[in-house]
Design a protein around this motif. Structure first.
Motif, mmCIF file in Angstrom:
data_model
loop_
_atom_site.group_PDB
_atom_site.id
_atom_site.type_symbol
_atom_site.label_atom_id
_atom_site.label_comp_id
_atom_site.label_asym_id
_atom_site.label_seq_id
_atom_site.Cartn_x
_atom_site.Cartn_y
_atom_site.Cartn_z
ATOM 1 N N SER A 205 0.937 -1.090 -0.030
ATOM 2 C CA SER A 205 0.072 -0.072 0.004
ATOM 3 C C SER A 205 0.858 1.198 -0.073
ATOM 4 C CB SER A 205 -0.980 -0.143 1.349
ATOM 5 O OG SER A 205 -0.133 -0.337 2.278
ATOM 6 N N LYS A 206 0.345 2.254 -0.407
ATOM 7 C CA LYS A 206 0.935 3.571 -0.472
ATOM 8 C C LYS A 206 1.834 3.994 1.058
ATOM 9 C CE LYS A 206 -1.954 5.578 -3.920
ATOM 10 N NZ LYS A 206 -2.598 6.986 -4.121
ATOM 11 N N ASP A 207 1.256 3.687 2.404
ATOM 12 C CA ASP A 207 1.750 3.870 3.374
ATOM 13 C C ASP A 207 2.785 3.051 3.595
ATOM 14 O OD1 ASP A 207 -0.117 2.059 3.645
ATOM 15 O OD2 ASP A 207 -1.033 2.770 5.378
ATOM 16 N N LEU A 208 3.114 1.950 3.057
ATOM 17 C CA LEU A 208 3.951 0.957 3.369
ATOM 18 C C LEU A 208 5.074 0.926 2.272
ATOM 19 C CD1 LEU A 208 1.911 -1.629 5.207
ATOM 20 C CD2 LEU A 208 3.784 0.019 6.218
ATOM 21 N N ARG A 209 5.151 1.737 1.321
ATOM 22 C CA ARG A 209 6.272 1.433 0.216
ATOM 23 C C ARG A 209 7.552 1.898 0.612
ATOM 24 N NH1 ARG A 209 2.930 4.310 -4.757
ATOM 25 N NH2 ARG A 209 1.242 2.544 -5.112
ATOM 26 N N TRP A 210 7.631 2.676 1.797
ATOM 27 C CA TRP A 210 8.993 2.896 2.197
ATOM 28 C C TRP A 210 9.699 1.693 2.930
ATOM 29 C CZ3 TRP A 210 9.485 1.993 7.524
ATOM 30 C CH2 TRP A 210 8.495 1.696 8.128
ATOM 31 N N LEU A 211 8.747 0.659 3.395
ATOM 32 C CA LEU A 211 9.326 -0.439 4.064
ATOM 33 C C LEU A 211 9.890 -1.391 3.207
ATOM 34 C CD1 LEU A 211 9.732 -1.931 6.810
ATOM 35 C CD2 LEU A 211 7.585 -2.678 6.576
ATOM 36 N N HIS A 212 9.195 -1.985 2.130
ATOM 37 C CA HIS A 212 9.398 -2.963 1.166
ATOM 38 C C HIS A 212 8.376 -3.024 -0.129
ATOM 39 C CE1 HIS A 212 10.058 -7.190 0.105
ATOM 40 N NE2 HIS A 212 11.535 -7.216 0.403
ATOM 41 N N ASP A 213 9.060 -3.669 -1.301
ATOM 42 C CA ASP A 213 8.138 -3.559 -2.334
ATOM 43 C C ASP A 213 7.170 -4.742 -2.451
ATOM 44 O OD1 ASP A 213 9.961 -5.693 -2.673
ATOM 45 O OD2 ASP A 213 10.543 -5.020 -4.384
ATOM 46 N N GLY A 247 -9.994 -13.447 -7.791
ATOM 47 C CA GLY A 247 -8.753 -12.502 -7.758
ATOM 48 C C GLY A 247 -8.952 -11.034 -7.318
ATOM 49 N N ALA A 248 -10.182 -10.553 -7.247
ATOM 50 C CA ALA A 248 -10.624 -9.313 -6.772
ATOM 51 C C ALA A 248 -10.040 -8.977 -5.391
ATOM 52 C CB ALA A 248 -12.164 -8.889 -7.050
ATOM 53 N N LEU A 249 -10.106 -10.208 -4.504
ATOM 54 C CA LEU A 249 -9.577 -10.073 -3.385
ATOM 55 C C LEU A 249 -7.964 -10.049 -2.968
ATOM 56 C CD1 LEU A 249 -11.783 -13.298 -2.119
ATOM 57 C CD2 LEU A 249 -12.536 -10.726 -1.994
ATOM 58 N N LEU A 250 -7.309 -9.912 -4.076
ATOM 59 C CA LEU A 250 -5.741 -10.098 -3.634
ATOM 60 C C LEU A 250 -5.344 -8.681 -3.758
ATOM 61 C CD1 LEU A 250 -5.096 -13.281 -5.847
ATOM 62 C CD2 LEU A 250 -5.486 -13.081 -3.501
ATOM 63 N N ASN A 251 -5.590 -7.774 -2.571
ATOM 64 C CA ASN A 251 -5.160 -6.376 -2.877
ATOM 65 C C ASN A 251 -4.245 -6.244 -1.352
ATOM 66 O OD1 ASN A 251 -6.962 -5.896 -5.086
ATOM 67 N ND2 ASN A 251 -8.760 -5.751 -3.791
ATOM 68 N N SER A 252 -3.723 -4.934 -1.595
ATOM 69 C CA SER A 252 -2.921 -4.707 -0.348
ATOM 70 C C SER A 252 -3.702 -3.899 0.526
ATOM 71 C CB SER A 252 -1.745 -3.494 -0.803
ATOM 72 O OG SER A 252 -2.266 -2.457 -1.466
ATOM 73 N N LYS A 253 -3.344 -3.849 1.983
ATOM 74 C CA LYS A 253 -4.158 -3.559 2.732
ATOM 75 C C LYS A 253 -3.544 -1.938 3.640
ATOM 76 C CE LYS A 253 -7.111 -3.663 6.336
ATOM 77 N NZ LYS A 253 -8.565 -3.721 6.235
ATOM 78 N N GLU A 254 -4.506 -1.005 3.602
ATOM 79 C CA GLU A 254 -3.991 0.231 4.229
ATOM 80 C C GLU A 254 -4.325 0.399 5.615
ATOM 81 O OE1 GLU A 254 -5.394 3.297 1.569
ATOM 82 O OE2 GLU A 254 -4.157 2.867 -0.180
ATOM 83 N N GLY A 255 -3.874 1.681 6.193
ATOM 84 C CA GLY A 255 -3.950 1.689 7.643
ATOM 85 C C GLY A 255 -3.330 0.951 8.887
ATOM 86 N N LEU A 256 -2.282 0.196 8.319
ATOM 87 C CA LEU A 256 -1.778 -1.115 9.264
ATOM 88 C C LEU A 256 -0.764 -0.005 10.076
ATOM 89 C CD1 LEU A 256 -1.033 -3.911 6.863
ATOM 90 C CD2 LEU A 256 -3.023 -3.376 8.644
ATOM 91 N N ASP A 257 -0.385 -0.465 11.410
ATOM 92 C CA ASP A 257 0.530 0.058 12.305
ATOM 93 C C ASP A 257 1.948 -0.510 11.732
ATOM 94 O OD1 ASP A 257 -1.235 1.769 12.992
ATOM 95 O OD2 ASP A 257 -1.438 0.583 15.009
ATOM 96 N N CYS A 258 2.903 0.197 11.939
ATOM 97 C CA CYS A 258 4.294 -0.414 11.624
ATOM 98 C C CYS A 258 5.400 0.401 12.465
ATOM 99 C CB CYS A 258 4.642 -0.525 10.321
ATOM 100 S SG CYS A 258 6.282 -1.115 9.752
ATOM 101 N N TYR A 259 6.149 -0.310 13.046
ATOM 102 C CA TYR A 259 7.253 0.228 13.971
ATOM 103 C C TYR A 259 8.470 -0.727 14.261
ATOM 104 C CZ TYR A 259 4.366 -2.629 17.037
ATOM 105 O OH TYR A 259 3.476 -3.753 17.443
ATOM 106 N N PRO A 260 9.573 0.080 14.463
ATOM 107 C CA PRO A 260 10.853 -1.020 14.463
ATOM 108 C C PRO A 260 10.786 -1.958 15.944
ATOM 109 C CG PRO A 260 11.396 1.365 15.157
ATOM 110 C CD PRO A 260 9.986 1.316 14.499
ATOM 111 N N VAL A 261 11.225 -3.110 15.737
ATOM 112 C CA VAL A 261 11.504 -4.025 16.609
ATOM 113 C C VAL A 261 13.078 -4.556 16.925
ATOM 114 C CG1 VAL A 261 9.077 -4.909 16.689
ATOM 115 C CG2 VAL A 261 10.920 -5.965 15.327
ATOM 116 N N PRO A 262 13.251 -5.299 17.980
ATOM 117 C CA PRO A 262 14.724 -5.594 18.249
ATOM 118 C C PRO A 262 15.049 -6.469 17.071
ATOM 119 C CG PRO A 262 13.473 -6.170 20.411
ATOM 120 C CD PRO A 262 12.274 -5.721 19.220
ATOM 121 N N SER A 263 16.456 -6.523 16.818
ATOM 122 C CA SER A 263 17.013 -7.219 15.815
ATOM 123 C C SER A 263 17.092 -8.791 16.194
ATOM 124 C CB SER A 263 18.556 -6.676 15.539
ATOM 125 O OG SER A 263 19.418 -6.832 16.627
#
Length: 477
Positions: A205-213, A247-263
């Motif tokens: 989704s647009k709000d998670l493109r910074w993380l991975h493709d 196949g119309a169900l195979l979409n990205s999901k917006e509005g998720l929370d994302c944050y860094p965690v321990p290595s």
């Protein structure tokens, strides 16, 4: 993506979570659970080759869904022997299912072997110049959930069941000496059929493109889940083409929370509740780090006198010269948060599909298979004995090292008390080097001054003085 996810719920907690999120799945009672004893509860770091619960259409009652514990990493039903190398089938690109002309094994499964994978969230690694920072992505919290117990989400997936042509020995066996041990051997593919699954991925989704493709296909509404599992339809429709098809169900999901965690989550086998908690809210997180820095300022000694302005400027200039430069302030923040990864170029990323970014390798996948086993009491005793033997060996090495240091110190003291050898030793320096005077037998060579003996190494040894020695430099015979 997706290379790791979290499902830290016991069997009963999973039932409760499913009933809270998908109440219509429980209209006719609890769904049955096949191979329930194989589920490893409380897993904050589900990895490839480990077993996890999956929801699919119940073949005995097409109106309902059922739960089955399967192994992550799909093995097609036509496989004759168990794979020995890394699994490249933990993910499947959803674009391959939408293009009917692309072929491939996913088209053989998408019609009647669709499933959903319950999870509390998934991990993804953000690539930096010299490291990878793991991030945890989940649904936003509601009134009935917390960071320690986030709400369930569901990955769209495919599954299959394989039976190999030759028997495969199970790596787990129940304790035959314990009559109360009712555990069963894990499915191996022969003689017990092995069920495996894969997770579908799509563009982020647009709000998670910074993380991975890539990101997993996430389903949250029961209507979408019912359509994906093909529930309530007799006979089963299978894959429906068209604009409003499956196949119309195979979409990205917006509005998720994302944050860094321990290595530490990057290593298969590690398991901790802190893996899904925001680092900034942990006791050892970034807030605690900077609060400690502010609460302990440098103290000035009472007997110190204030420096003059000129001296103070000189001291500041000196400190600026010796103070190490911080190349990247973001790395300092990562270390303070406890999320800086120690991933080197040596680390391989095989076996996670064509779009995974988790720091796994072939050895880690094999480790995941063994870490998913239940350790019996006899194995725990062996581990305890091995640990005690290791401690005894460490004590022996320490004692030997201590004795060796004592002998060396005694030899050193003995050398200091002994008188130096009257004969000069070549190649030795310090107090053992003796300077001798010229004798009559040495000829008419002049005695060099003692200062020439200790001349600077930068001067060539063969250089001769440009002036003749004065009378003062000569010694009487």
């Amino acid at each position: 993506m997706c290379g790791r996810y979290a499902l830290a719920l016991s069997n009963e907690e999973l039932y409760d979570g499913l009933e809270a999120r998908l109440p219509r799945l429980f209209e006719n009672g609890r769904p049955r659970w096949e191979r329930q004893q194989d589920n490893r509860g409380g897993n904050y770091n589900v990895a490839p080759r480990q077993r996890a619960p999956v929801i699919r259409r119940d073949p005995e009652d097409g109106e309902r869904g059922m739960i089955e514990t399967m192994q992550w990493g799909l093995v097609p039903h036509w496989t004759k022997h168990p794979p020995t190398g890394p699994l490249n089938t933990i993910n499947a690109r959803s674009e391959g299912l939408l293009d009917a002309s692309s072929g491939g094994m996913w088209h053989a499964l998408k019609g009647y072997k669709r499933c959903i994978v319950p999870a509390q969230g998934y991990y993804e690694w953000l690539k930096k110049a010299s490291s990878k920072i793991p991030h945890f992505t989940r649904l936003p919290l509601d009134k009935s959930s917390t960071a320690e117990h986030p709400p369930l989400l569901f990955f769209a997936g495919l599954y299959d069941t394989v039976k190999y042509v030759e028997p495969v020995q199970s790596k787990f066996q129940p304790n035959l000496d314990d009559p109360e041990d009712k555990r069963e051997a894990y499915p191996t593919g022969n003689p017990i059929p092995l069920a495996t699954f894969t997770i579908l991925t799509t563009e982020p989704s647009k709000d998670l493109r910074w993380l991975h493709d890539r990101m997993p296909v996430i389903l949250t509404d029961y209507e979408d889940i019912e359509k994906w599992l093909d529930l309530g339809k007799t006979p089963q429709k299978g894959w429906e083409e068209g604009k409003n098809g499956t196949g119309a169900l195979l979409n990205s999901k917006e509005g998720l929370d994302c944050y860094p965690v321990p290595s530490e989550v990057g290593k298969i086998g590690n398991n901790s509740p802190t893996f899904i908690q925001p680092v900034s809210e942990r006791k050892d997180g970034i807030k605690s780090f900077f609060s400690k820095q502010q609460s302990s300022p440098a103290k000035v000694k009472k007997d110190e006198k204030p420096l003059s302005s000129h001296t103070n400027n000189l001291q500041k200039n000196h400190e600026s010269d010796i103070k190490p430069k911080v190349e990247n302030t973001e790395n300092v923040k990562e270390e303070a948060e406890g999320i800086k990864s120690d991933i080197t170029n040596h680390d391989k990323e095989k076996g996670l599909g064509d779009d995974s970014n988790a720091p796994n390798n072939q050895h880690d996948q094999q480790t995941a298979e063994t870490s998913d086993k239940v350790i019996g009491s006899s194995q725990m005793k062996d581990e305890k004995n091995n640990n005690s033997e290791g401690e005894i060996q460490e004590v022996k090495v320490e004692n030997h090292k201590r004795k060796r240091e004592e002998v060396d110190s005694q030899d050193e003291a003995k050398k200091e008390t002994e008188e130096p050898d009257p004969k000069p030793k070549r190649g030795l320096g310090g107090h053992q080097t003796r300077v001798t005077r010229k004798t009559v037998d040495e000829g008419s060579k002049e005695q060099p001054a003692i200062t020439n003996f200790f001349k600077s190494p930068s001067q060539p040894q063969s250089a001769k003085p440009t002036t003749k020695p004065t009378a003062r430099g000569k010694r009487k015979r």
